[in-house]
Structures are given as structure tokens and as C-alpha cells.
Design a protein around this motif. Structure first.
Motif, PDB file in Angstrom:
ATOM      1  N   LYS A 154       0.518 -12.202  -0.393  1.00 25.44           N
ATOM      2  CA  LYS A 154      -0.714 -11.499  -0.763  1.00 25.44           C
ATOM      3  C   LYS A 154      -1.916 -11.979   0.044  1.00 25.44           C
ATOM      4  O   LYS A 154      -2.950 -11.301   0.078  1.00 25.44           O
ATOM      5  CB  LYS A 154      -0.995 -11.691  -2.258  1.00 25.44           C
ATOM      6  CG  LYS A 154       0.145 -11.271  -3.180  1.00 25.44           C
ATOM      7  CD  LYS A 154       0.550  -9.811  -2.952  1.00 25.44           C
ATOM      8  CE  LYS A 154       1.666  -9.405  -3.921  1.00 25.44           C
ATOM      9  NZ  LYS A 154       2.171  -8.043  -3.642  1.00 25.44           N
ATOM     10  N   GLU A 155      -1.770 -13.152   0.697  1.00 28.95           N
ATOM     11  CA  GLU A 155      -2.887 -13.677   1.486  1.00 28.95           C
ATOM     12  C   GLU A 155      -3.078 -12.922   2.796  1.00 28.95           C
ATOM     13  O   GLU A 155      -4.116 -13.058   3.447  1.00 28.95           O
ATOM     14  CB  GLU A 155      -2.668 -15.160   1.793  1.00 28.95           C
ATOM     15  CG  GLU A 155      -2.529 -16.040   0.555  1.00 28.95           C
ATOM     16  CD  GLU A 155      -1.083 -16.141   0.078  1.00 28.95           C
ATOM     17  OE1 GLU A 155      -0.235 -15.344   0.565  1.00 28.95           O
ATOM     18  OE2 GLU A 155      -0.811 -16.997  -0.778  1.00 28.95           O
ATOM     19  N   ILE A 156      -2.082 -12.137   3.212  1.00 32.34           N
ATOM     20  CA  ILE A 156      -2.260 -11.284   4.396  1.00 32.34           C
ATOM     21  C   ILE A 156      -3.061 -10.072   3.960  1.00 32.34           C
ATOM     22  O   ILE A 156      -2.650  -9.320   3.075  1.00 32.34           O
ATOM     23  CB  ILE A 156      -0.903 -10.853   4.989  1.00 32.34           C
ATOM     24  CG1 ILE A 156      -0.053 -12.070   5.349  1.00 32.34           C
ATOM     25  CG2 ILE A 156      -1.126 -10.004   6.245  1.00 32.34           C
ATOM     26  CD1 ILE A 156       1.348 -11.731   5.845  1.00 32.34           C
ATOM     27  N   ASP A 157      -4.213  -9.869   4.576  1.00 30.63           N
ATOM     28  CA  ASP A 157      -5.145  -8.847   4.100  1.00 30.63           C
ATOM     29  C   ASP A 157      -4.790  -7.446   4.562  1.00 30.63           C
ATOM     30  O   ASP A 157      -5.006  -6.474   3.837  1.00 30.63           O
ATOM     31  CB  ASP A 157      -6.561  -9.203   4.553  1.00 30.63           C
ATOM     32  CG  ASP A 157      -7.050 -10.493   3.925  1.00 30.63           C
ATOM     33  OD1 ASP A 157      -7.134 -10.542   2.685  1.00 30.63           O
ATOM     34  OD2 ASP A 157      -7.312 -11.458   4.661  1.00 30.63           O
ATOM     35  N   LEU A 158      -4.294  -7.314   5.787  1.00 29.63           N
ATOM     36  CA  LEU A 158      -3.879  -5.991   6.257  1.00 29.63           C
ATOM     37  C   LEU A 158      -2.805  -6.152   7.311  1.00 29.63           C
ATOM     38  O   LEU A 158      -2.590  -7.236   7.858  1.00 29.63           O
ATOM     39  CB  LEU A 158      -5.057  -5.178   6.774  1.00 29.63           C
ATOM     40  CG  LEU A 158      -5.831  -5.682   8.003  1.00 29.63           C
ATOM     41  CD1 LEU A 158      -5.312  -5.034   9.267  1.00 29.63           C
ATOM     42  CD2 LEU A 158      -7.312  -5.398   7.844  1.00 29.63           C
ATOM     43  N   LEU A 159      -2.134  -5.059   7.587  1.00 29.06           N
ATOM     44  CA  LEU A 159      -0.972  -5.060   8.464  1.00 29.06           C
ATOM     45  C   LEU A 159      -1.131  -3.955   9.501  1.00 29.06           C
ATOM     46  O   LEU A 159      -1.594  -2.851   9.179  1.00 29.06           O
ATOM     47  CB  LEU A 159       0.288  -4.818   7.619  1.00 29.06           C
ATOM     48  CG  LEU A 159       1.640  -4.656   8.314  1.00 29.06           C
ATOM     49  CD1 LEU A 159       2.021  -5.924   9.070  1.00 29.06           C
ATOM     50  CD2 LEU A 159       2.706  -4.316   7.272  1.00 29.06           C
ATOM     51  N   VAL A 160      -0.758  -4.257  10.734  1.00 31.03           N
ATOM     52  CA  VAL A 160      -0.739  -3.261  11.799  1.00 31.03           C
ATOM     53  C   VAL A 160       0.702  -3.094  12.263  1.00 31.03           C
ATOM     54  O   VAL A 160       1.365  -4.067  12.649  1.00 31.03           O
ATOM     55  CB  VAL A 160      -1.638  -3.677  12.983  1.00 31.03           C
ATOM     56  CG1 VAL A 160      -1.506  -2.679  14.131  1.00 31.03           C
ATOM     57  CG2 VAL A 160      -3.088  -3.784  12.541  1.00 31.03           C
ATOM     58  N   LEU A 161       1.202  -1.856  12.221  1.00 30.03           N
ATOM     59  CA  LEU A 161       2.555  -1.526  12.671  1.00 30.03           C
ATOM     60  C   LEU A 161       2.437  -0.427  13.720  1.00 30.03           C
ATOM     61  O   LEU A 161       2.106   0.712  13.381  1.00 30.03           O
ATOM     62  CB  LEU A 161       3.419  -1.059  11.501  1.00 30.03           C
ATOM     63  CG  LEU A 161       3.662  -2.077  10.385  1.00 30.03           C
ATOM     64  CD1 LEU A 161       4.379  -1.424   9.221  1.00 30.03           C
ATOM     65  CD2 LEU A 161       4.463  -3.263  10.907  1.00 30.03           C
ATOM     66  N   GLY A 162       2.684  -0.775  14.967  1.00 24.39           N
ATOM     67  CA  GLY A 162       2.444   0.190  16.026  1.00 24.39           C
ATOM     68  C   GLY A 162       0.968   0.551  16.052  1.00 24.39           C
ATOM     69  O   GLY A 162       0.100  -0.314  16.134  1.00 24.39           O
ATOM     70  N   ASP A 163       0.659   1.830  15.932  1.00 20.85           N
ATOM     71  CA  ASP A 163      -0.736   2.292  15.902  1.00 20.85           C
ATOM     72  C   ASP A 163      -1.231   2.546  14.487  1.00 20.85           C
ATOM     73  O   ASP A 163      -2.273   3.181  14.287  1.00 20.85           O
ATOM     74  CB  ASP A 163      -0.870   3.593  16.709  1.00 20.85           C
ATOM     75  CG  ASP A 163      -0.562   3.389  18.189  1.00 20.85           C
ATOM     76  OD1 ASP A 163      -0.698   2.248  18.664  1.00 20.85           O
ATOM     77  OD2 ASP A 163      -0.178   4.375  18.846  1.00 20.85           O
TER      78      ASP A 163
END
Length: 562
Positions: free
Chosen positions: A541-550
Motif C-alpha cells: 500500500k506504500e506504493i502510491d501509483l503504478l505505471v504500466l507501459g503508457d
């Protein structure tokens, strides 16, 4: 004329892998742990890695012309095992292909494969080669020459003199575990080195200072191989030497910091031994280029010492110097034997399986996560702004890295200006608080943050360097207690999307770097697929956001970019 495919594999005892060459050029390299999700893939054959490489090339097992293996078990009793017959290899590597006519098999000695993985990949006609690891068939350290497309081994040190085993045993003594060598290296920065480590530089190389050890039974070697057969005896023979240093006993419940001086002493001994090897190698091979491989080449502090020593004008370490890299080296040796070819210059690490935008959107949708696709410029601006706000970003774009370092394809990113980024990432990943994290920095601005020489290893985050005194307050999150950092220099031509993100961060903050640590949690391999990344994101939960490809992925619609 049809293409010629060489499939290289590591079918050793850990870090199994596969590499595929097409007419000598690298198509793909996949580590088994990334696919199986078992860290180091201990005891696992690389069947899934093989399948992944073939799938990326759009071919099947029947299209492989040669199978090259980064060990020559025929040299040792283990080679009589049924696993290494034609039928055994088929079952191990192609388990669903019972009727497959196996390709020709080329057994490549382990240290020759290590040497080839570095020498063929560094874009030079001639190099001195140094291999330092735990154990090959019968050797642990080799020095040699690469010229005219051939690796010539000039001298070897036996398994009983293993610098890899020396460092593994020291990590175990400090209570960090066999695989805790990176932790021991990080701990060393907190200590003061003393003389008398149980390894010493001698003219022409080094020697371990060992107590008499029990003879390793031939039956044990035949059944277990050199790694598992020899390591316990070598480790036991080093224990009296380790016990000469405070706290004078192997760690059990005591805090690791009590072993900082011990770690520094062990590290200094390793550095002196490797410098002695490099000095002897330069005396024997009059060339300005050193190509280095083997698991010990992951010791970035030692690599930094080698770079700064000036013994060689150029020091090259491939992104995967560990046993996972012998799949590549074996394939290169075999391809060379088929005639002249132009090997791939490996100046980036992005040879694994891809994460596409479409796969990312599908994985996010299955997990019920909000997601939105952005163009390249908008994505870089948005993510740079989020990092500058103090948010932790999971970043998975394009083909995955090979090797143990995350290099901007499967990374966790944070703000280097805030020392709390280090604390937050170590908590998130279940790491000890004294362990450092590293910076990714724009290559053209690295001199603003790092003083002294940077060489090829900085492309792969494989050499420690000194942070400029005037820059340490600018990037405290990635400055270790001794003023060092393990920088990755990011080049626009090899990872334009990651370069653009850091450039946007520089424009926002004036700092041409971000914190970069591997995208994984404690005990897990680095994420490989979009599904792996989403699974880690939902658990942490400490990861605030995720980028997958674009695609930007968040836990709620309100967190998505406008």
C-alpha cells in the motif's frame, strides 16, 4: 539462407537462464526466477525461460540449431548424471516436446562462458578477462585474454581458493545468510577495516588463509557438484579467521551493526585480492580494456575501486555478470564457432520480456484498479510531478532488465532530495534500515553529482562512486553513510522514456536524478509481467501509483491525471 539460432542456457544450481542468438545477435535473455517467481531459481531448470525466449523470437524448439550450455559437466563426475544425457536435457529444457529431435549440444566451460559474456559484449577486439565467482567445474577464479574472437584462460585458482565462497561465508558469519553478500557490502560502509582478513594479496594473485579442512568425498562431488560439495568445507576452514575479529563469534540475535568493522575488514580483503589479480593480469595482457564477470563482479564497491585504480583505461562488466549470464556467454562461444559474426554490443540491459500498455490495462482492469493511458510527454510530466510531491511510483515499461539491478524498466522511484525516501522504501520492501538505495541520473549531468571517473559499469549500476560534497545535501536519500552512491547513468538513446522522466524531474527540481530501487518486495524476484507488477502494487500500500507501459494505474479515480 535461413537464420541460425543458438540457444544458450545455464542449467547450474542457481540463477538458471536462457539466451537466444539469431545469426550471432542477441534476441532475448530471460532469467528463470523472473518467470517462475522463485528467487534465484535454486534447483530449477530454465524451461520457462527457454519458452519465453523462443516466444519472443516467434520460433519453436525445432528451429534451434545449437544448444549451448554454460557448464562442461563432462569434466567432473556430476556429468555422469542421467539429467545430462540427450533425453535428460530434452526433459529438462523442453518438457512438452517428447518427440523433439534435439539440436547439437555444445558444452562450454563455466569460466569461458563467463568470460565470453563480458568480452564479446563490450565492443572491443582485445581485452584482458577476469572471472571471479563461487565455483566453476574445478576453478573459482580465472584470468585470461580475449583476442581474435577467442577466450584464452591463462591461469586458474581452484575452488578451495574461492573469493566468492569467502564472501558468502562472511555474510553467513554476520548473520545475513548465504545470499546476503549485498547486505554485507552495504554494512561495510559503517565500519573501520582492520588488517588480517583471511585473504591476502600475494605476488601474482591472492590466497585464502584457511584452517585445515576435511577432504571433500568424491561421492559428494559426484552427486552434488562443486558448489554444494565444496562450499561447506571452504566456509568451515575460514571460520577461525573470521573469529579473530570483533565480535569474535557468528551473529545470532545481536544487531547487525555490531559486525560493521568485520564487514569492512572482509570487504577490504576482497578489494586487495582483486586489485592484485588485476595487476597481474595487466602485466600479462598488455591491453587497456578489462572485461570482468562472475558473481563477485556484483560487488559494486570493489568494481569502483578497480575503476579508480587506473590499472585499465576501461573496465566493462555486463549487466548480468552472475551465473545467469553464462547462458549468453555459452551461446556466443558456440555462435563464433559457426563462423565470423558481429556480436551485439551490450550497452543497455533491456533484453527481457516486455510489459505493453495493453497488458497493463488488462491487468489493472482484472484487479479493479483505476487506469488511464497518457502520451509520452504527458506521462513523463505527470510522474515527475508526483515524485516531486513525495510519492513512490512503481514503474514497469518496455522490456525487462537482465541482471540483479533495476535500471528503469522494473523500478520503484522516489525523490532523492528527501532522506525519508530511503526509510519509506526500506520499510516498503522489508529491508534493513542501514541498506542504501541508488540514484538513476542523466548521463550528461552525472558530473554535477558524482566526482571522479565513471566507466561502463555505471550504465548498469555496478560501480560505487563518491558523491560530490556539495551535492550530498541535494540527494541525501541516495548518499550512503560513507559519502558514496551506486549511480546508474541513464542515456537517452537506450531508454528514452526513462530519460524523459528524469529530465522532467530535473526541470521541476533542478536535480537530474531520481531514487531507483528494484520493483519487488522482500523474498520476491524483480517483477517481470504486468500481472506481477499489479500483484506487488496491491500488496504494498506504500506504493502510491503504478505505471504500466503508457498507462497510469491508481487505487481510485481521484488519483488519476486529469
Amino acid at each position: 539462407m535461413s537464420a541460425r539460432y543458438v540457444l544458450g542456457v545455464n542449467i547450474g544450481f542457481h540463477d538458471s537462464s536462457a539466451a537466444l542468438l539469431r545469426d550471432g545477435a542477441l534476441c532475448a535473455l530471460v532469467e528463470q526466477e523472473r518467470v517462475s517467481r522463485r528467487k534465484h531459481a535454486v534447483g530449477q531448470p530454465p524451461a520457462e525461460a527457454v519458452a519465453a525466449c523462443l516466444a519472443m523470437a516467434g520460433i519453436g524448439p525445432a528451429d534451434v540449431d545449437t544448444l549451448a550450455i554454460g557448464w562442461d559437466f563432462r569434466q567432473i563426475p556430476l556429468g555422469r548424471n542421467r539429467r545430462f544425457t540427450t533425453d535428460g536435457l530434452r526433459a529438462m529444457l523442453f518438457p512438452d516436446q517428447e518427440d523433439l529431435v534435439m539440436p547439437a549440444v555444445r558444452w562450454v566451460p563455466h569460466h569461458v562462458a563467463h568470460a565470453a559474456s563480458a568480452a564479446f559484449s563490450c565492443d572491443t577486439d582485445e581485452a584482458a578477462v577476469l572471472v571471479v565467482d563461487g565455483a566453476g567445474e574445478t576453478q573459482s577464479t580465472s584470468i585470461g585474454r580475449f583476442a581474435d574472437g577467442e577466450v584464452e584462460i591463462l591461469r586458474e585458482w581452484p575452488v578451495e581458493e574461492s573469493l566468492g565462497f569467502y564472501y558468502n561465508a562472511a555474510a553467513e558469519w554476520a548473520g545475513l545468510g548465504y545470499w546476503g553478500t549485498g547486505k554485507l557490502m552495504g554494512l561495510a560502509a559503517y565500519g573501520r577495516a582492520a588488517s588480517g582478513a583471511p585473504v591476502r594479496a600475494v605476488p601474482g594473485g591472492y590466497e585464502l588463509v584457511r584452517a585445515p579442512a576435511a577432504q571433500v568425498p568424491a561421492r559428494r562431488i559426484a552427486s552434488l557438484g562443486p558448489l554444494m560439495a565444496y562450499y561447506p568445507a571452504v566456509a568451515e576452514s575460514l571460520r577461525p579467521g573470521f573469529g579473530a575479529f570483533f565480535p569474535y563469534a557468528p551473529r545470532e540475535a545481536e544487531e547487525p551493526i555490531a559486525y560493521a568493522d568485520f564487514a569492512a575488514t572482509v570487504q577490504q580483503g576482497l578489494e586487495e585480492a582483486v586489485l592484485s589479480l588485476a595487476t597481474e593480469l595487466r602485466r600479462r595482457v598488455d591491453t587497456p580494456v578489462l572485461a570482468l564477470a562472475g558473481g563477485v563482479a556484483m560487488n559494486c564497491t570493489m568494481i569502483g575501486v578497480l575503476v579508480r585504480s587506473g590499472l585499465f583505461d576501461r573496465v566493462y562488466v555486463p549487466p548480468v555478470p552472475t551465473d545467469a549470464g553464462v547462458s549468453l556467454g555459452a551461446a556466443l562461444v558456440s555462435a563464433r564457432e559457426c563462423g565470423p559474426f558481429t556480436p551485439t554490443r551490450i550497452d543497455h540491459a533491456y533484453w527481457g520480456r516486455p510489459v505493453t500498455t495493453e497488458a497493463g490495462e488488462s491487468a489493472a482492469a482484472r484487479a479493479g484498479l483505476a487506469h488511464r493511458r497518457l502520451g509520452d510527454d504527458a506521462l513523463a510530466r505527470f510522474v515527475a510531478g508526483e515524485i516531486a510531491r513525495g510519492r513512490i511510483v512503481g514503474w514497469a515499461r518496455g522490456r525487462g532488465e537482465i541482471g540483479q539491478r533495476a535500471l528503469g524498466a522494473r523500478s520503484l522511484l522516489a525523490d532523492p532530495r528527501d532522506r525519508r525516501s530511503l526509510e519509506r522504501l526500506n520499510v516498503l520492501k522489508g529491508r534493513e534500515m542501514w541498506r542504501p538505495v541508488a540514484p538513476s541520473m542523466l548521463a550528461e549531468h552525472a558530473h554535477e553529482l558524482i566526482e571522479g571517473r565513471l566507466d561502463d559499469p555505471s550504465r548498469f549500476m555496478l560501480a560505487a562512486a563518491s558523491v560530490r560534497p556539495d551535492a550530498r545535501r541535494r540527494i541525501p536519500a541516495v548518499t550512503h553513510v560513507d559519502g558514496s552512491a551506486r549511480p546508474q547513468t541513464v542515456h537517452r538513446d537506450t531508454n528514452p522514456g526513462y530519460w524523459a522522466l528524469i529530465e522532467q524531474f530535473r526541470q521541476l527540481t533542478g536535480v537530474p536524478a531520481v531514487v531507483n530501487t528494484s520493483f519487488n518486495l522482500a523474498g520476491d524476484p524483480i517483477v517481470d509481467s504486468a500481472t506481477d507488477a499489479v500483484d506487488t502494487f496491491t500488496r504494498a500500500k506504500e506504493i502510491d501509483l503504478l505505471v504500466l507501459g503508457d498507462t497510469v494505474v491508481t487505487r481510485g479515480e481521484d488519483d488519476l491525471p486529469a
